[in-house]
Scaffold this active site. Structure first.
Site, short mmCIF file in Angstrom:
data_model
loop_
_atom_site.label_atom_id
_atom_site.label_comp_id
_atom_site.label_asym_id
_atom_site.label_seq_id
_atom_site.Cartn_x
_atom_site.Cartn_y
_atom_site.Cartn_z
N ALA A 1 0.85 -1.20 0.00
CA ALA A 1 0.00 0.00 0.00
C ALA A 1 0.88 1.24 0.00
O ALA A 1 1.95 1.26 0.61
CB ALA A 1 -0.91 0.01 1.22
N VAL B 1 3.80 0.80 2.69
CA VAL B 1 3.75 -0.45 3.44
C VAL B 1 4.23 -1.58 2.53
O VAL B 1 3.77 -1.71 1.39
CB VAL B 1 2.34 -0.74 3.96
CG1 VAL B 1 2.31 -2.03 4.77
CG2 VAL B 1 1.84 0.42 4.82
N LYS C 1 6.47 -0.85 7.57
CA LYS C 1 5.89 0.46 7.25
C LYS C 1 7.01 1.49 7.34
O LYS C 1 7.72 1.57 8.36
CB LYS C 1 4.78 0.82 8.24
CG LYS C 1 4.11 2.17 7.94
CD LYS C 1 3.22 2.63 9.08
CE LYS C 1 1.99 1.76 9.22
NZ LYS C 1 1.03 2.35 10.19
N ASP D 1 -9.02 4.52 15.60
CA ASP D 1 -9.33 4.35 14.17
C ASP D 1 -9.80 2.93 13.91
O ASP D 1 -9.38 2.30 12.93
CB ASP D 1 -8.11 4.67 13.31
CG ASP D 1 -8.49 4.91 11.84
OD1 ASP D 1 -7.62 4.72 10.98
OD2 ASP D 1 -9.65 5.27 11.58
#
Length: 538
Positions: free
Chosen positions: A18, A25, A40, A134
């Site tokens: 990603a 990532v 990451k 989140d």
């Protein structure tokens, strides 16, 4: 970075998973431990942004405090040259958002299992004094072996940390976060409840075509009626969903209490989720077959000693033999006019799609089932004494429609009803309505509801208070009656002041303090301007 052969902190990236606004990532390999990791890294253009680097380091520091099977473990964090990185366990599987997009909503027992495991992880996070901030399907990882892991703590914070901004994804934010209040563990539980509703329906319960519509949905919308209509839930699961999505944080369970309640209820486990992940369609077919077999072998209910009186309004169906005979006569009559019908015979099989599952069955069995399904439509009215309640026992109802600006929590008598706007069926007579908003004084009104009619109550809470705009040069902390309200400039919202006399205080650490008595009236809007250089002789 992938494919270049560069090693970051001892990890070799080889697949980019990603690319996000500030991070990239990768799936990477850890040769020292012969395992895959999730790597990451902060994008190079942000490597010298102190705030982003601090946020990145906070994620690693907070995540490292939690050791629990339902939380992705952190292996290492650091900086290699100009590259800031974080390495965590790599979970072979998918995330809940991707699973929903590919295969639609989960069966209720699987959704409850994911909820239980996520609640266990969340309880461990909260026990360490951390808020996730989140929670959403994309941040719940589902391993191939059926284990569930909470991931992506990039927006996490400590309980005691005051939020400088609203963190999280709008469709999953708790109402108190939308209103700008400090989040608590209960805010994470609301996000988990919104995630549970999405697992059950495949749709976000607080979506909207615009940001404003989504905010309005979080504050006012109750998704439970839609949830019930889409996926009928066992009462225990429905009660949990209702508590998780309560607008009042005090009404939500803790993560530990939620996990305990789901444990006591039993249900699916990791093996069941793993089977679903391997082949969702096969799992659903097997589930339907098992459900049918169970329904066919259930023992018949014991026959009561005497006839059971029917409740008021109930229409007693005709006996099965009467319905079946009547249905056969109707088909026979139709057959006289249409020879093709008679060609079916009694040994012909048909395709039944009852409960969404195709199943061949004998035509006579199909006919019997169809006749039973149609019983409530075909049966004539029962005797009057069974269908009509005595007039004196009938409750005379009306409707009260309540609206307010801004939206507020509504209670009628001692019972909370929800957020405005809403319509409530009430017995005819007088009722006391209470509107509560954390930034406004409570508002009470007596209303008279008439049977068969709709009464409307529309209230502007702004008209019950004064709204003050405060302009200060150069700047000051603003206090009202000794309580800190804001730092101006900028003024984020009007100062809400109850009618009457008050003391407005402006405090500057270098210039000094100004006390300014004010008197305001309900509904008044006023702008107050202050120059501290002039007032304090600087």
């Amino acid at each position: 970075m992938a494919g270049t052969g560069r090693i970051v902190g001892g990890f070799r990236p080889f697949t980019e998973l990603a690319r996000r606004p500030t991070t990239v990532v990768y799936k990477a390999y850890d040769p020292a431990h012969e395992r895959f990791v999730l790597l990451k890294v902060l994008r190079p253009e942000f490597a010298h942004d102190a705030a982003l680097v601090a946020r990145f380091e906070d994620e690693a520091r907070l995540l490292a405090r939690v050791v629990h099977p339902n939380v992705v473990p952190v292996y290492e964090a650091g900086q290699d040259g100009d590259t800031v990185y974080l390495a965590t366990a790599f979970i072979e599987g998918t995330d809940a958002a991707a699973l929903l997009a590919a295969h639609g909503p989960l069966l209720p027992e699987l959704a409850a299992y994911v909820l239980r495991e996520a609640a266990c992880g969340l309880a461990a996070v909260h026990a360490e004094g951390i808020l996730h901030r989140d929670l959403k399907p994309a941040n719940i990882l589902l391993a191939h072996d059926g284990r569930v892991h909470l991931a992506d703590f990039g927006l996490a914070s400590l309980h005691e940390a005051a939020p400088e901004d609203v963190r999280g994804t709008l469709a999953y934010l708790a109402p108190e976060q939308v209103l700008g209040h400090t989040p608590t563990p209960a805010s994470d539980l609301f996000s988990l409840g919104a995630t549970f509703a999405e697992l059950l329906t495949g749709e976000r319960p607080f979506g909207g075509a615009s940001r404003g519509a989504a905010l309005d949905a979080v504050l006012h919308h109750d998704p439970l009626p839609y949830l019930d209509a889409t996926v009928p839930l066992p009462e225990a699961q429905r009660g949990l969903a209702a508590r998780l999505l309560a607008k009042d944080p005090a009404e939500r369970p803790t993560g530990a209490a939620l996990a305990d309640a789901l444990d006591a209820a039993g249900g699916a486990d990791a093996e069941a989720l793993a089977a679903y992940l391997r082949d969702p369609d096969a799992y659903r077919r097997a589930h339907r077959r098992a459900h049918r077999r169970a329904s066919r072998i259930l023992p018949a209910a014991p026959t009561p000693a005497g006839p059971t009186p029917a409740p008021p309004g109930y229409i007693r169906p005709l006996p099965r033999r009467v319905l079946l005979g009547g249905a056969l006569l109707l088909l026979l009559a139709a057959g006289l006019g249409y020879g093709g019908w008679m060609a079916l015979g009694t040994n012909r099989t048909v395709e039944s799609t009852r409960d969404g599952f195709a199943e061949p069955m004998a035509f006579t069995d199909w006919l019997a089932r169809h006749a039973l399904d149609s019983a409530a439509v075909a049966a004539p009215p029962a005797a009057a004494e069974e269908t009509v309640a005595p007039l004196e026992e009938t409750i005379r109802l009306g409707t009260l429609r309540v609206e307010s600006r801004p939206p507020a929590q509504v209670s009628i008598g001692e019972e909370a009803q929800g957020m405005t706007p809403l319509a409530v069926p009430l017995a005819a007579g007088s009722h006391v309505v209470l509107l509560k908003h954390p930034d406004f004084p409570a508002y009470r009104a007596a209303v008279e509801v008439k049977a068969g009619q709709e009464e409307a109550l529309s209230v502007s809470l702004w008209e019950q208070v004064a709204a003050l705009q405060v302009e200060v040069s150069p700047w000051a902390v603003v206090l009202l009656d000794g309580v800190v309200q804001d730092t101006v400039p900028p003024q984020r919202r009007p100062l809400i002041v109850p009618p009457g006399q008050h003391l407005l205080t402006l405090r500057h650490p270098a210039l000094g303090t100004v006390n300014h008595p004010i008197e305001v009236a309900a509904g008044e809007q006023r702008t107050l301007r202050f120059n501290l250089y002039e007032l304090l002789g600087q």
